[in-house]
Scaffold this motif. Structure first.
Motif: not given
Ligand code: CA
Length: 233
Positions: A11-13, A55, A57
């Motif tokens: 997950e990048d967030e 995730d 995205g």
């Protein structure tokens, strides 16, 4: 010493990754985070997690690509995190071998339930518990030997096709099965012409097993994706 299941969060967030990691750590999992697709791929092969939360995205690649790459060498369970409304993404992810998905925003209880189911199914398919002769959840019993579904001990009188649908969903209780997957399992790969036959059967099943077919307790519709049976007792 108890060996903890290791879960990789891709997950990048940072805020979402931190939220998931906090839930997992406080529930006895060993959690780690990868922020990009390439980092995820190298960490999955070096750390051998028991499950991946993915995730779709990501900044450097589509999460869908990660599923097919990972599936080329391991059956490790993958739960996709997807935004509401991206039904086609969910179906593609499942068809490529993701085990399940969870829709943002989600709560801790839902996430933990999905993880439990995915890990259990992966371990069961590796051998242990697959020969159980019945499934129960609340008032519902699926008797695989007698080919019957019982509600409060009474035969719900399902047809053969209706029974096969319920039996299949109960074998994967807690997991979503796509319409396509169910159709192929029951009627073979040549089946064309959409999901009408499945919808008709499901309407009949619900009239027979649900107290209120409009608010099912046993078999849930995952809109645009498929059906999910409630976890067993
Ligand atoms: Ca993202």
């Amino acid at each position: 010493m108890k060996i903890r299941d290791r879960i990789m969060i891709v997950e990048d967030e940072k805020s979402i990754a931190g939220f998931i990691k906090a839930i997992l750590s406080s529930n006895g999992y060993d959690a780690m985070v990868a922020q990009t697709g390439s980092e995820a791929l190298s960490m999955i092969s070096s750390h051998c997690p028991d499950l991946v939360i993915l995730d779709l995205g990501l900044p450097d690649m589509d999460g869908i690509q990660i599923i097919s790459k990972v599936r080329s060498w391991t059956q490790l369970p993958i739960i996709v995190v997807s935004a509401r409304g991206n039904e086609q993404d969910k179906v593609s992810a499942l068809e490529l071998g993701a085990d399940d998905y969870i829709t943002k925003p989600f709560g801790a209880a839902e996430l933990l339930a999905r993880i439990r189911v995915a890990i259990r199914h992966t371990r069961n398919s590796a051998g242990s518990l697959a020969d159980s002769s019945r499934f129960t959840s609340g008032e519902l019993t699926v008797d695989y030997d007698k080919h019957q579904v019982l509600i409060s001990g009474e035969n719900a009188k399902l047809t053969q096709n209706e029974f096969r649908i319920v039996a299949l969903l109960s074998r994967y209780a807690g997991k979503v099965l796509t319409y396509d997957y169910i159709m192929k399992e029951l009627w073979g790969p040549q089946t064309g012409g959409g999901n009408q036959i499945l919808r008709v059967n499901m309407a009949n099943i619900r009239r027979k097993i649900e107290l209120n077919p409009a608010e099912p307790q046993y078999i849930f519709t995952e809109v645009g994706v498929g059906y999910r049976m409630v976890e067993g007792d």
